[in-house]
Motif scaffolding. Structure first.
Motif: not given
Length: 399
Positions: A55, A57, A69, A71, A155
């Motif tokens: 993942e 971020t 930002h 993700r 995401q």
């Protein structure tokens, strides 16, 4: 068996010691089957080939200088070929968790690089393009460490407190809201129209129901009225049939009585009248026959009497010539002509008498003959008066 090792389906068995592996690798790679490993002399380790997840971020700055930002989630694994297994084994065999950490760092760097060359609108509207470019740029580096990426999913993208994305979406929101309001108004209008149609349908159904009920009620009333009138009507029909039968019986009785009267009175009267007529005809015929017979008898008697009187008539006619001065020019022929004329005159008188007697009915034929003779100038008894009269006329008046 002691010393025989078999890797799991999602593992690669790395055997070190003894002979070197492919391409001068410090170990041999075994996948999908077992291998006999000498204890003490060989060492066996296992590298996972299953899917791993990393993942990311990261705060990235776009070409417009707006911080985002981002993700993202990366799905990766060790390659199935021997070279990828050797590369991954040399780097991550002792600490396989580092594969996720290193993969996340690699993708974070490429993500910042790619986002820095794009605008917010492109990033927001073309996420698939962003993911494809990140995969393309990181594919070579991932292959060097023996890893392959199955997918990269963005995401979320958030601009924090700047409100750029929200402002960017405001027109769309307004359009969407307008469309939503229009759609709501249309839906409301459609709903109202549907309600009106439903109300009309209900009213029409109620009207139809009321009509059907009224028709049914009227039919029931008619049936009840007919049922109520059935008895009187049947009685009236029965009485009518009785009256018709009585009338027919009376007519038959009248016809029978008429026939009886005809047989008892008219026929006998007609028979009596016919008898009287026949008797009258017979009587008339009898009288006619009698009259004809009498007339015939009278004619016979008259003829006989005339025949008997004919000499006398001729004599009387000749007596008129007794004292007459007659000049005979042609001798015996002249005398014959005179005699013949006298006879013819007598016959003419006889025919005249007969014709007069045929058209008259008298009681005495003799009287008829006498009258006819007197009309002709003959007395029937003697010719003295006639002679005297002729003599008075003179000798020169001969006829």
């Amino acid at each position: 068996m002691f010393g025989y090792r078999v890797p799991a389906p999602d593992e690669a068995m790395l055997i070190s010691g003894g002979r070197r592996g492919l391409g001068g690798a410090p170990f041999r790679v075994v996948t999908g089957h077992g291998k006999f490993v000498l204890p003490v002399f060989r060492k066996t380790r296992f590298l996972t080939l299953s899917m791993c997840e990393a993942e990311v971020t990261e705060t990235c700055v776009t070409r417009q200088g707006i911080s985002l930002h981002v993700r993202a989630v990366i799905a990766f694994k060790v390659g199935n070929d021997t070279e990828s297994i050797i590369n991954a084994g040399q780097r991550f065999l002792s600490d396989q968790e580092q594969m996720s950490v290193l993969t996340g760092r690699i993708f974070a760097g490429h993500l910042r690089s790619i986002i820095g060359s794009m605008t917010v609108e492109e990033i927001v509207t073309e996420r698939q393009k962003l993911a494809a470019e990140v995969l393309d740029t990181s594919k070579i580096e991932m292959a060097k460490i023996g890893l392959i990426v199955d997918s990269l999913q963005i995401q979320s993208i958030d601009d924090g407190d700047t409100g750029y994305i929200e402002a960017m979406s405001a027109p769309h929101k307004a359009a969407i809201q307008r469309q939503a309001q229009i759609a709501q108004a249309q839906a409301t209008q459609a709903s109202v129209e549907a309600e009106q149609v439903a109300a009309r349908n209900q009213a029409e159904y109620a009207r139809q129901t009321a009509i059907v009920k009224a028709e049914y009620s009227a039919e029931v009333d008619r049936a009840q009225a007919q049922a109520a009138q059935a008895g009187p009507l049947a009685q009236a029909h029965a009485q009518q049939e009785v009256l018709a039968a009585q009338t027919e019986l009376a007519e038959r009785a009248a016809k029978l009585r008429q026939q009886q009267l005809v047989a008892e009175i008219v026929k006998p009267a007609e028979a009596e009248a016919e008898r009287i007529r026949v008797l009258a005809i017979a009587e008339a015929e009898r009288m006619k026959i009698q009259a004809a017979a009498a007339a015939s008898y009278d004619r016979v008697a008259l003829d006989r009497m005339l025949i008997d009187q004919l000499p006398l008539i001729v004599k009387e006619a000749a007596g008129g010539l007794a004292g007459a001065n007659v000049n005979v020019l042609n001798g015996a022929d002249g005398l014959g002509e005179i005699a013949a004329g006298l006879v013819a005159q007598g016959l003419t008188i006889l025919d005249s008498v007969r014709q007069n007697l045929n058209g008259q009915n008298s009681d005495s034929s003799a009287e008829k003959v006498k009258g006819l003779l007197e009309l002709q100038g003959f007395s029937g008894t003697s010719g003295k008066d006639t002679d005297e009269g002729e003599r008075e006329d003179g000798p020169g008046n001969a006829r």
